[in-house]
Design a protein around this motif. Structure first.
Motif, mmCIF file in Angstrom:
data_model
loop_
_atom_site.group_PDB
_atom_site.id
_atom_site.type_symbol
_atom_site.label_atom_id
_atom_site.label_comp_id
_atom_site.label_asym_id
_atom_site.label_seq_id
_atom_site.Cartn_x
_atom_site.Cartn_y
_atom_site.Cartn_z
ATOM 1 N N GLN A 72 40.184 25.768 -30.498
ATOM 2 C CA GLN A 72 40.078 26.433 -29.492
ATOM 3 C C GLN A 72 38.960 25.715 -28.453
ATOM 4 O O GLN A 72 38.015 25.214 -29.225
ATOM 5 C CB GLN A 72 39.418 27.790 -29.836
ATOM 6 N N GLN A 73 39.092 25.622 -27.280
ATOM 7 C CA GLN A 73 38.188 25.314 -26.334
ATOM 8 C C GLN A 73 37.820 26.479 -25.424
ATOM 9 O O GLN A 73 38.780 27.243 -24.734
ATOM 10 C CB GLN A 73 38.819 24.117 -25.746
ATOM 11 N N ILE A 74 36.540 26.535 -25.222
ATOM 12 C CA ILE A 74 36.112 27.558 -24.198
ATOM 13 C C ILE A 74 35.612 26.969 -22.991
ATOM 14 O O ILE A 74 34.604 26.109 -23.400
ATOM 15 C CB ILE A 74 35.152 28.551 -24.678
ATOM 16 N N ARG A 75 35.958 27.269 -21.980
ATOM 17 C CA ARG A 75 35.436 26.840 -20.633
ATOM 18 C C ARG A 75 34.813 27.847 -19.606
ATOM 19 O O ARG A 75 35.285 29.045 -19.911
ATOM 20 C CB ARG A 75 36.355 26.092 -20.023
ATOM 21 N N PHE A 76 34.281 27.653 -18.604
ATOM 22 C CA PHE A 76 33.826 28.432 -17.725
ATOM 23 C C PHE A 76 34.239 27.949 -16.164
ATOM 24 O O PHE A 76 34.413 26.892 -16.038
ATOM 25 C CB PHE A 76 32.057 28.409 -17.496
ATOM 26 N N GLY A 77 34.458 28.994 -15.370
ATOM 27 C CA GLY A 77 34.906 28.777 -14.098
ATOM 28 C C GLY A 77 36.157 29.273 -13.590
ATOM 29 O O GLY A 77 36.686 30.430 -14.321
ATOM 30 N N ARG A 78 37.241 28.497 -13.404
ATOM 31 C CA ARG A 78 38.534 28.567 -12.785
ATOM 32 C C ARG A 78 39.520 28.173 -13.817
ATOM 33 O O ARG A 78 39.345 27.053 -14.404
ATOM 34 C CB ARG A 78 38.654 28.016 -11.432
ATOM 35 N N LEU A 79 40.649 28.840 -14.063
ATOM 36 C CA LEU A 79 41.685 28.427 -14.932
ATOM 37 C C LEU A 79 42.371 27.147 -14.940
ATOM 38 O O LEU A 79 42.300 26.404 -15.641
ATOM 39 C CB LEU A 79 42.684 29.522 -15.387
ATOM 40 N N LEU A 80 42.909 27.019 -13.562
ATOM 41 C CA LEU A 80 43.561 25.850 -13.309
ATOM 42 C C LEU A 80 42.673 24.459 -13.300
ATOM 43 O O LEU A 80 43.487 23.762 -14.082
ATOM 44 C CB LEU A 80 44.247 25.800 -12.042
ATOM 45 N N PRO A 81 41.513 24.362 -13.045
ATOM 46 C CA PRO A 81 40.897 23.167 -13.353
ATOM 47 C C PRO A 81 40.681 22.757 -14.693
ATOM 48 O O PRO A 81 40.937 21.803 -15.142
ATOM 49 C CB PRO A 81 39.831 23.324 -12.481
#
Length: 272
Positions: A72-81
């Motif tokens: 799993q990778q968790i990111r913050f912000g917008r999905l597309l980028p």
């Protein structure tokens, strides 16, 4: 071997996409990367959302029976980028995303962004809108644009058909209502011969627009999935451009697969 990316907020539809991705990974000796993105609207609940995503991930991994590597990778912000970044970082060559089909995308965040992923992804995308098993995909509708040129999208599609051992239904939607059907049939045969396509039927339907023709035909023959190659940004006005493939994915009651033909994919591959 495939590296499969699954954008996922662990909604009901997203879990269906995950389950399909597990079957796909098993069939292709692939690995899965689950991408969970925390939006700016969730900023004040960031820690709680992160913990929920981690818990949902652990529950999913614990409950699956197949031996598949999943991270799993968790990111913050917008999905597309985040998706485009992950494609590069993890050398992704397939995306699987769960949707709610004609009822609309399940959540505001995923809903407003999934269509962007379909339009911008340089690698193939499966849109899963109901429980789907890989072994049952034996009938594929493939709308064709009659353009005789080799491209990335067609190469990927032929690999998919070979994996599934599926019957191919080549389809051309005539919206002009003025061209002789026999001429169109021959053009589709020439298309099939040019691309060395096998195990297929040739089909011409007349309709007011491409999306409606594709959906009506797929329902009529009880197809298992729809596959489409789309043109890059330079050819966005083409009949099987981004808008048609995204509309089909959002309104079909069956699995869809889309892949960009040349422009986006070739530039992405060269950058790697």
């Amino acid at each position: 071997m495939q590296k499969i990316l699954v954008p996922c907020d662990f909604s009901v539809s997203a879990r269906r996409g995950l389950e399909f991705a597990v079957e796909l990974a098993q069939a292709t000796s692939g690995d899965i990367v689950i991408l969970s993105v925390i939006s700016q609207q969730q900023e004040d609940q960031k820690q709680a959302v992160m913990e929920r995503y981690k818990e949902d991930f652990q529950n999913f991994v614990t409950n699956i029976n197949q031996a598949v590597t999943i991270i799993q990778q968790i990111r913050f912000g917008r999905l597309l980028p985040a998706v485009l970044e992950m494609i590069t970082l993890e050398s992704v060559n397939q995306i699987v995303v769960g949707t709610r089909g004609s009822r609309g995308w399940e959540s505001t965040f995923m809903g407003s962004n999934v269509e962007k992923v379909l339009r911008r992804s340089p690698v193939p995308v499966f849109a899963v809108n109901q429980k789907t098993h890989l072994k049952n995909l034996k009938s594929i509708v493939f709308p064709c644009d009659l353009v005789l040129r080799d491209d990335y999208g067609m190469g990927q599609f032929k690999k998919l058909q070979a994996l599934l051992k599926a019957r191919l239904h080549l389809l051309h939607v005539d919206t002009t209502l003025g061209i002789d059907k026999q001429i169109l049939m021959q053009q589709v045969r020439d298309y099939a011969a040019f691309h060395s396509l096998k195990n297929l039927t040739i089909n011409i339907v007349k309709d007011t627009d491409e999306k409606t023709g594709i959906l009506h035909f797929s329902k009529e023959i009880n197809a298992d999935m729809i596959a489409m190659t789309t043109h890059g940004s330079a050819d966005a006005a083409h009949m099987y451009g981004f808008s048609v493939s995204a509309d089909v994915a959002n309104h079909a009651h069956l699995l869809t697969w889309t892949c960009v033909q040349q422009s986006l994919a070739s530039s992405f591959i060269k950058s790697k």
